[in-house]
Design a protein around this motif. Structure first.
Motif, PDB file in Angstrom:
ATOM      1  N   VAL A  68     -18.909 -44.744  55.573  1.00  0.00           N
ATOM      2  CA  VAL A  68     -20.183 -45.352  55.971  1.00  0.00           C
ATOM      3  C   VAL A  68     -20.445 -46.711  55.320  1.00  0.00           C
ATOM      4  CG1 VAL A  68     -22.646 -44.939  56.351  1.00  0.00           C
ATOM      5  CG2 VAL A  68     -21.123 -42.991  56.012  1.00  0.00           C
ATOM      6  N   LEU A  69     -20.472 -46.758  53.981  1.00  0.00           N
ATOM      7  CA  LEU A  69     -20.990 -47.960  53.323  1.00  0.00           C
ATOM      8  C   LEU A  69     -20.206 -49.223  53.703  1.00  0.00           C
ATOM      9  CD1 LEU A  69     -23.058 -49.191  51.421  1.00  0.00           C
ATOM     10  CD2 LEU A  69     -21.462 -48.773  49.531  1.00  0.00           C
ATOM     11  N   GLY A  70     -18.872 -49.152  53.592  1.00  0.00           N
ATOM     12  CA  GLY A  70     -18.069 -50.338  53.909  1.00  0.00           C
ATOM     13  C   GLY A  70     -18.245 -50.777  55.354  1.00  0.00           C
ATOM     14  N   HIS A  71     -18.399 -49.785  56.238  1.00  0.00           N
ATOM     15  CA  HIS A  71     -18.596 -50.123  57.653  1.00  0.00           C
ATOM     16  C   HIS A  71     -19.956 -50.772  57.880  1.00  0.00           C
ATOM     17  CE1 HIS A  71     -15.243 -47.140  58.849  1.00  0.00           C
ATOM     18  NE2 HIS A  71     -14.806 -48.376  58.988  1.00  0.00           N
ATOM     19  N   ALA A  72     -20.969 -50.295  57.141  1.00  0.00           N
ATOM     20  CA  ALA A  72     -22.305 -50.910  57.280  1.00  0.00           C
ATOM     21  C   ALA A  72     -22.249 -52.359  56.789  1.00  0.00           C
ATOM     22  CB  ALA A  72     -23.330 -50.113  56.481  1.00  0.00           C
ATOM     23  N   VAL A  73     -21.542 -52.588  55.693  1.00  0.00           N
ATOM     24  CA  VAL A  73     -21.405 -53.960  55.184  1.00  0.00           C
ATOM     25  C   VAL A  73     -20.613 -54.807  56.200  1.00  0.00           C
ATOM     26  CG1 VAL A  73     -20.339 -55.365  53.364  1.00  0.00           C
ATOM     27  CG2 VAL A  73     -21.575 -53.265  52.765  1.00  0.00           C
ATOM     28  N   LEU A  74     -19.582 -54.241  56.755  1.00  0.00           N
ATOM     29  CA  LEU A  74     -18.779 -54.981  57.742  1.00  0.00           C
ATOM     30  C   LEU A  74     -19.641 -55.412  58.932  1.00  0.00           C
ATOM     31  CD1 LEU A  74     -16.056 -55.925  58.964  1.00  0.00           C
ATOM     32  CD2 LEU A  74     -15.686 -53.570  59.751  1.00  0.00           C
ATOM     33  N   VAL A  75     -20.426 -54.494  59.464  1.00  0.00           N
ATOM     34  CA  VAL A  75     -21.256 -54.814  60.637  1.00  0.00           C
ATOM     35  C   VAL A  75     -22.321 -55.854  60.265  1.00  0.00           C
ATOM     36  CG1 VAL A  75     -22.885 -53.871  62.326  1.00  0.00           C
ATOM     37  CG2 VAL A  75     -20.800 -52.618  61.757  1.00  0.00           C
ATOM     38  N   ASP A  76     -22.956 -55.682  59.101  1.00  0.00           N
ATOM     39  CA  ASP A  76     -23.975 -56.654  58.677  1.00  0.00           C
ATOM     40  C   ASP A  76     -23.375 -58.050  58.530  1.00  0.00           C
ATOM     41  OD1 ASP A  76     -26.034 -54.892  58.666  1.00  0.00           O
ATOM     42  OD2 ASP A  76     -26.048 -54.556  56.496  1.00  0.00           O
ATOM     43  N   GLU A  77     -22.205 -58.124  57.901  1.00  0.00           N
ATOM     44  CA  GLU A  77     -21.554 -59.430  57.699  1.00  0.00           C
ATOM     45  C   GLU A  77     -21.207 -60.064  59.049  1.00  0.00           C
ATOM     46  OE1 GLU A  77     -20.447 -61.217  54.729  1.00  0.00           O
ATOM     47  OE2 GLU A  77     -22.036 -59.950  53.920  1.00  0.00           O
ATOM     48  N   LEU A  78     -20.677 -59.260  59.954  1.00  0.00           N
ATOM     49  CA  LEU A  78     -20.303 -59.798  61.271  1.00  0.00           C
ATOM     50  C   LEU A  78     -21.542 -60.272  62.031  1.00  0.00           C
ATOM     51  CD1 LEU A  78     -17.598 -57.165  62.336  1.00  0.00           C
ATOM     52  CD2 LEU A  78     -17.167 -59.543  61.703  1.00  0.00           C
TER      53      LEU A  78
END
Ligand SMILES: NC(=O)c1ccc[n+]([C@@H]2O[C@H](COP(=O)([O-])OP(=O)(O)OC[C@H]3O[C@@H](n4cnc5c(N)ncnc54)[C@H](OP(=O)(O)O)[C@@H]3O)[C@@H](O)[C@H]2O)c1
Length: 307
Positions: free
Chosen positions: A114-124
Motif C-alpha cells: 500500500v504505502l509505496g504505491h500511494a506515494v507512487l500515485v501521489d508523485e505521478l
C-alpha cells in the motif's frame, strides 16, 4: 476513455506482473512498458525474456522498491514522459518478516502492498505524469474467502485509528498471522483507491483482483505449514476444484480492467462467486464498506499520514 499506449507495472519481473507485461506487449496499441522492479538483475533477466517472447523492444526498467517511499520518489523523478496507466501489482504476503516495521512506521506487508504505491500515485499525479488509469492488485481476501478458510477482515469502527492499526500492525502484533494482515491490508488499499477515484475524477482508479493464481512466487514467504497448504497442496488441488487458475487467467483480469471501459473508476472487481476464480463482478454486494465514503476517507487518511 483516453487510449492507453504506455504502462508502468510494479513487481514486473515475476508472477502476475511479468505475465501482464507479456500480454500487454501482444497489443499493437501498447507502445511502451515500464518494468517497475526492485532487483536490477531480475529486472534485466525479465526484460530480455520479454523482448525475446514478444519480439518487441518496448520494455524499459524502472528500479524501485515499493516498500520504500524514497526509492519510489527517486524512480519517479527519473521519468521524463507521462505514462498512461500504472498497474500497482508488487506486493503479496510481506516477505519473511511481514509484521516488522519499516523506517516509515508501517509493517513490511503494508509498505509493499500500500504505502509505496500511494506515494507512487501521489508523485505521478503531482507531476502530471499519469494520464488515464491506475489499476491496483486487489484480492478476494479483502471481503473474505470462507471456502479457503480466510475470514472477512473485522472492522470495529470506521475511524482513521482503525486503519492506522492495520498500517502499523498494532492490531496484529509482531507474531500476527500474515494472511490475516494481508486481508486487512488489501481492504485498506481498496478503500484508498475508491477515495482517490472521488478526489481525482479525471483518472480511472480500478481495483482488480487477479483471483487465486498458481504459478507465481506469491506464497513463498508464508510460514511453513501455510506455504505447504496454499502453494504445494493447494497449488495442485485447488485448480482441480475450480479454486485457483493459471497466471495467464489472473493477468488477463488486469489487462481487461485496464483496457475495457466497462470497468468503472472507484469500483472493486473480483470473483463473482464464492471461489476466487471465474467471471468478475463489482464487490460491493459482498461487503458494503467498499461503497462507504467514511470508510474510504478514513483508510485514505491513515495511508497518507505515513507517506
Ligand atoms: N497469486 C495470487 O493468488 C494473488 C491473488 C490475489 C492478489 N494477488 C496480488 O497480486 C500481486 C502479485 O502477486 P504474485 O502472486 O504475482 O506474486 P509474486 O510472484 O511473488 O510476484 C511479486 C512481484 O512483486 C515484486 N515485489 C515484491 N515486493 C516488492 C517491493 N517492495 N518493491 C518492488 N517489487 C516488489 C516481486 O519482486 P522480487 O522478485 O524482487 O521479489 C515480484 O516481482 C500481489 O500484489 C498479490 O497480493 C495475488
Amino acid at each position: 476513455m483516453k487510449s492507453i499506449q504506455t504502462v508502468l507495472i510494479t513487481g514486473a519481473n515475476a508472477g502476475l506482473g511479468r505475465e501482464t507485461a507479456r500480454q500487454l506487449a501482444q497489443q499493437d496499441s501498447i507502445e511502451k512498458i515500464y518494468l517497475g522492479c526492485r532487483n536490477a538483475e531480475k529486472a534485466k533477466a525479465a526484460k530480455a525474456a520479454l523482448e525475446t517472447e514478444s519480439k518487441r523492444a518496448i520494455f524499459e526498467i524502472v528500479l524501485m522498491d515499493v516498500s520504500d517511499p524514497n526509492s519510489v520518489r527517486g524512480a519517479v523523478s527519473g521519468l521524463d514522459a507521462p505514462i498512461d496507466a500504472v498497474i500497482l501489482n508488487a506486493g503479496g504476503t510481506g516477505g519473511r518478516q511481514p509484521n516488522a516495521l519499516t523506517a516509515n512506521g508501517v509493517t513490511n506487508i503494508f509498505a509493499s502492498n500500500v504505502l509505496g504505491h500511494a506515494v507512487l500515485v501521489d508523485e505521478l499525479l503531482n507531476r502530471q505524469l499519469v494520464t488515464s488509469t491506475v489499476l491496483y492488485a486487489g484480492s478476494e481476501a479483502a471481503r473474505g474467502i470462507p471456502k479457503m478458510g480466510m475470514a472477512r477482515p473485522e472492522l470495529r469502527t470506521n475511524s482513521v485509528e482503525e486503519f492506522t492499526s492495520i498500517a502499523n500492525g498494532s492490531r496484529f502484533g509482531p507474531d500476527g498471522d500474515p494472511l490475516e494482515a494481508y486481508a486487512s491490508v488489501k481492504l485498506t488499499a481498496t478503500l484508498w483507491m475508491a477515495a482517490m477515484a472521488r478526489k481525482h475524477p479525471h483518472i480511472r482508479f480500478i481495483t482488480m483482483s487477479p483471483g487465486g493464481t498458481t504459478g507465481t512466487n506469491g506464497m513463498d514467504d508464508l510460514p511453513f505449514m501455510k506455504r505447504i497448504f496454499f502453494k504445494h497442496v493447494g497449488g495442485v488441488l485447488m485448480p482441480l476444484f475450480g479454486m485457483m487458475h493459471g497466471v495467464e487467467t489472473g493477468a488477463k483480469r488486469y489487462v481487461d480492467g485496464l483496457l475495457n471501459p466497462k470497468f468503472k473508476s472507484g469500483r472493486f472487481y473480483a470473483s463473482a462467486g464464492s471461489s476466487p476464480t471465474g467471471p468478475v463482478s463489482d464487490q460491493s454486494g459482498f461487503f458494503s464498506v467498499f461503497d462507504d465514503v467514511t470508510y474510504q476517507d478514513s483508510a485514505s487518511l491513515a495511508v497518507q499520514q505515513f507517506a
